[in-house]
Scaffold this active site. Structure first.
Site, PDB file in Angstrom:
ATOM      1  N   GLU A   1      -5.028  61.358  66.959  1.00 16.13           N
ATOM      2  CA  GLU A   1      -5.421  62.348  67.971  1.00 16.13           C
ATOM      3  C   GLU A   1      -4.327  62.678  68.986  1.00 16.13           C
ATOM      4  O   GLU A   1      -4.258  62.087  70.065  1.00 16.13           O
ATOM      5  CB  GLU A   1      -6.670  61.878  68.719  1.00 16.13           C
ATOM      6  CG  GLU A   1      -7.853  61.639  67.811  1.00 16.13           C
ATOM      7  CD  GLU A   1      -9.156  61.411  68.568  1.00 16.13           C
ATOM      8  OE1 GLU A   1      -9.108  61.249  69.792  1.00 16.13           O
ATOM      9  OE2 GLU A   1     -10.211  61.408  67.927  1.00 16.13           O
TER      10      GLU A   1
ATOM     11  N   GLU B   1     -13.075  59.513  61.612  1.00 19.84           N
ATOM     12  CA  GLU B   1     -13.994  59.051  62.656  1.00 19.84           C
ATOM     13  C   GLU B   1     -15.145  60.037  62.750  1.00 19.84           C
ATOM     14  O   GLU B   1     -14.935  61.248  62.690  1.00 19.84           O
ATOM     15  CB  GLU B   1     -13.331  59.018  64.055  1.00 19.84           C
ATOM     16  CG  GLU B   1     -12.392  57.880  64.292  1.00 19.84           C
ATOM     17  CD  GLU B   1     -11.792  57.894  65.704  1.00 19.84           C
ATOM     18  OE1 GLU B   1     -12.430  58.397  66.640  1.00 19.84           O
ATOM     19  OE2 GLU B   1     -10.661  57.389  65.840  1.00 19.84           O
TER      20      GLU B   1
HETATM   21  C1  GBH Z   1     -11.956  59.328  69.708  1.00 20.09           C
HETATM   22  O1  GBH Z   1     -11.587  60.181  70.749  1.00 20.09           O
HETATM   23  C2  GBH Z   1     -10.987  58.181  69.695  1.00 20.09           C
HETATM   24  O2  GBH Z   1     -10.137  58.209  68.577  1.00 20.09           O
HETATM   25  C3  GBH Z   1     -11.617  56.835  69.832  1.00 20.09           C
HETATM   26  O3  GBH Z   1     -10.651  55.919  70.211  1.00 20.09           O
HETATM   27  C4  GBH Z   1     -12.766  56.923  70.810  1.00 20.09           C
HETATM   28  O4  GBH Z   1     -13.316  55.679  71.100  1.00 20.09           O
HETATM   29  C5  GBH Z   1     -13.806  57.810  70.194  1.00 20.09           C
HETATM   30  O5  GBH Z   1     -13.292  59.059  69.849  1.00 20.09           O
HETATM   31  C6  GBH Z   1     -15.030  58.035  71.082  1.00 20.09           C
HETATM   32  O6  GBH Z   1     -14.656  58.675  72.250  1.00 20.09           O
HETATM   33  O7  GBH Z   1     -15.267  62.978  79.668  1.00 20.09           O
HETATM   34  O8  GBH Z   1     -15.739  65.316  79.198  1.00 20.09           O
HETATM   35  O9  GBH Z   1     -13.481  64.670  79.903  1.00 20.09           O
HETATM   36  C7  GBH Z   1     -12.363  61.338  70.930  1.00 20.09           C
HETATM   37  C8  GBH Z   1     -11.690  62.277  71.903  1.00 20.09           C
HETATM   38  C9  GBH Z   1     -11.191  62.486  74.226  1.00 20.09           C
HETATM   39  C10 GBH Z   1     -13.374  62.868  73.451  1.00 20.09           C
HETATM   40  C11 GBH Z   1     -11.714  62.377  75.639  1.00 20.09           C
HETATM   41  C12 GBH Z   1     -13.900  62.733  74.862  1.00 20.09           C
HETATM   42  C13 GBH Z   1     -13.401  63.011  77.180  1.00 20.09           C
HETATM   43  C14 GBH Z   1     -14.339  64.120  77.475  1.00 20.09           C
HETATM   44  N1  GBH Z   1     -12.181  62.089  73.254  1.00 20.09           N
HETATM   45  N2  GBH Z   1     -12.921  63.150  75.801  1.00 20.09           N
HETATM   46  S1  GBH Z   1     -14.726  64.281  79.190  1.00 20.09           S
END
Ligand code: GBH
Length: 450
Positions: A166, A356
Site C-alpha cells: 500500500e 487483504e
Molecule cells: C490496510 O490498510 C493495511 O494494509 C493493514 O495494515 C491494516 O491493518 C488494514 O488495512 C486495516 O486498516 O481514519 O478515515 O482517516 C488499509 C488502508 C489507510 C484505510 C488509513 C483506513 C484511515 C481512514 N487504511 N485509513 S480515516
C-alpha cells in the site's frame, strides 16, 4: 448456479510485522519509524504501541498450529526490515533471519505456503534519521539491497514475495497527510510528496529486480490498495466510466507500476510539482510482475458524467451508507468483483490475488467465552460472493487472504479496532478463534460459498 471456487484457489490470512510481532527490542531488532511514532504522545489513540502487540515473535508456533487447524493454505506476513538490518543497511542481524527461517519452515511443515511482504510501513528509523526516509533515493536503493539479502536467504523456502504494501499509507499519509497521520508524520509540500511517491515506486522496482537477480525462479508481486472504482449501476455507460476512473484514480501508483510510466494526465495535473525521474527509473518501476495483489476494503462509486472533462464523477457516500466498526469501512462487496475485472481488462493482469480483505467489528465475548461475530461473517461472505462471481466469469483471481488472522495493532487507531478472525486478549495474549474463523475454515474445506 455453482458457488464453488476453482480447484487450487488459494485461501489465506494476512498480518504485518509491526502489527503482530511485538518483541520490539528483542534479539537485536533496531527501531522503525512506527516505534518512534507510536511512542510520540498524541500520534496513536490511547498512546498504544506495538512493543508487545500479539507477541507473535515468541508465539509463532502456536499461531501456525492455529492456522493449520483452520485449514489455511497460505499465510501472508511481513518482514521487519529493522529486525534484519537494524540500521536499514550494512550489518545483518542473524537472529532476525533465524526468526523468519523458523517461521517459514514451520509453516511449510504445516502445509501452509509462506507469502512474504518485504515492506509493510515499518521503515528502519536510521534511514529516516540519516536520509529523511522516503524523501531520498538512498532509501529506495537500500530497499533493493535488503530485498536482495532476503531473497538470497529465503528463496529455498519462500516462493511468493510482495515488495511493498500500500503505497499511499506510508507516502501520502506519512509525508502529506490529509486524513489520518501515519509515521513518520511530517508535512512536505506537494513537490516533496510527489518525490516521496516516486522514491517508493522506485524502491518497488529495485526490489523486484533485486529478487529476480538472485532468485530467478521465485515469484514477485505487490500488495497495493488501489482506489477501487465501482460503477453506481451495471449499465454500459457507468461500467465504462468506472473503468476509465480506475486507471485515472490510480495514476500515480498502480497505473504507473503496471505501465512503467506516469500517465500524461498525472504529470500535467502536477505541473511544476511533478516528480523528477529518469527513463531508466521508469523502466525499473515497470518491471514485469508475476502477480498483482490488491487489498480491498471499500469502493469509490463512479458514474458516467458527460459534463465532467474526464467523463466520470465520483459519488460521495451518503451519511446513512452502512459501515463496519471502523467508520471508513463502508460495506461495498462488489469491490471483489470489479477490482479483479478491471485489472484484467485494463492491464491484462493474468494472476490476481486479493491480498487483504476484512473488517473491524465490535466484538463481545459472551458468557460462554465465545465471540459470535456474525457481522464479520456477513462482511466476508458477501465479499466472497463477489469474488466467486469474478472467477466464475473466468477472471484470473487465484486467491484470497483475509485481513486479519489476529486482532492486532491497528496503526494510528491502536488496539481500538479488531480485525481478526481470531480474538486476542491483549492482557493475557490468549487467542480465541471467533465464529468467523469457524465459518472461514468450513468455507475453505468446502472450497465454496457457504
Ligand atoms: C490496510 O490498510 C493495511 O494494509 C493493514 O495494515 C491494516 O491493518 C488494514 O488495512 C486495516 O486498516 O481514519 O478515515 O482517516 C488499509 C488502508 C489507510 C484505510 C488509513 C483506513 C484511515 C481512514 N487504511 N485509513 S480515516
Amino acid at each position: 448456479m455453482s458457488r464453488a471456487f476453482p480447484d487450487g484457489f488459494l485461501w489465506g490470512a494476512a498480518t504485518a510485522a509491526y502489527q503482530v510481532e511485538g518483541a520490539a527490542a528483542q534479539d537485536g531488532r533496531g527501531p522503525s519509524v512506527w516505534d518512534t511514532f507510536s511512542h510520540t504522545p498524541g500520534m496513536v489513540k490511547h498512546g498504544h504501541n506495538g512493543d508487545t502487540a500479539c507477541d507473535q515473535y515468541n508465539r509463532y508456533s502456536e499461531d501456525t498450529a492455529l492456522m493449520k487447524k483452520l485449514g489455511l493454505g497460505a499465510y501472508r506476513f511481513s518482514v521487519s526490515w529493522s529486525r534484519i538490518m537494524p540500521s536499514g543497511r550494512g550489518e545483518v542481524n542473524e537472529k532476525g533471519i533465524d526468526y523468519y527461517r523458523r517461521l517459514t519452515e514451520g509453516l511449510l511443515e504445516a502445509g501452509i505456503q509462506p507469502w512474504m511482504t518485504l515492506f509493510h510501513w515499518d521503515l528502519p528509523q536510521a534511514l529516516q534519521d540519516d536520509f529523511g526516509g522516503w524523501q531520498s533515493r538512498e532509501t529506495s536503493k537500500y530497499f533493493g539491497d535488503y530485498c536482495k539479502l532476503i531473497a538470497s536467504r529465503f528463496s529455498d523456502v519462500v516462493q511468493n514475495y510482495m515488495t511493498i504494501n500500500e503505497f499511499s499509507c506510508f507516502t501520502d499519509s506519512g509525508y502529506y497527510p490529509s486524513g489520518q497521520v501515519f509515521a513518520p508524520g511530517v508535512m512536505l509540500d506537494v513537490k516533496g510528496r510527489n518525490q516521496v511517491r516516486h522514491n517508493a515506486l522506485l524502491a518497488h522496482g529495485l526490489g523486484v529486480q533485486a529478487i529476480r537477480s538472485v532468485s530467478p525462479h521465485v515469484r514477485v508481486g505487490i500488495a497495493e490498495n488501489p482506489v477501487i472504482c465501482v460503477p453506481v449501476m451495471e449499465t454500459e455507460e457507468h461500467i465504462q466510466a468506472a473503468e476509465t476512473a480506475f486507471r485515472e484514480e490510480n495514476a500515480h501508483f498502480l497505473t504507473t507500476v503496471l505501465e512503467g510510466r506516469y500517465p500524461d494526465s498525472y504529470l500535467r495535473s502536477q505541473g511544476k510539482d511533478a516528480p523528477d525521474f529518469t527513463d531508466d527509473e521508469m523502466k525499473t518501476i515497470g518491471s514485469p510482475l508475476d502477480f498483482v495483489g490488491v487489498n480491498l476494503y471499500l469502493a469509490k462509486h463512479v458514474m458516467a458524467d458527460s459534463e465532467a472533462p474526464s467523463g466520470y464523477r465520483i459519488v460521495s457516500y451518503p451519511p446513512s451508507y452502512p459501515h463496519m466498526h471502523a467508520p471508513w469501512i463502508k460495506v461495498s462487496p462488489e469491490i471483489c468483483y470489479w477490482a479483479p475485472r478491471f485489472l484484467n481488462k485494463i492491464w491484462e493482469v493474468k494472476e490476481i490475488y486479493i491480498t487483504e480483505n476484512g473488517c473491524a467489528t465490535d466484538d463481545t465475548v459472551d458468557e460462554t467465552g465465545r465471540i459470535n461475530d456474525t457481522d464479520r461473517i456477513f462482511y466476508i461472505r458477501n465479499h466472497l460472493v463477489s469474488a466467486q462471481r469474478a472467477v466464475s466469469e473466468g477472471i484470473p483471481l487465484k486467491g484470497y487472504f483475509c485481513w486479519s488472522l489476529l486482532d492486532n495493532f491497528e496503526w494510528a487507531d491502536g488496539y481500538t479496532y479488531r480485525f481478526g478472525i481470531v480474538h486476542v486478549d491483549f492482557n493475557t495474549l490468549k487467542r480465541t478463534p471467533k465464529l468467523s474463523a469457524l465459518f472461514y475454515s468450513r468455507l475453505i474445506a468446502a472450497n465454496s460459498i457457504l
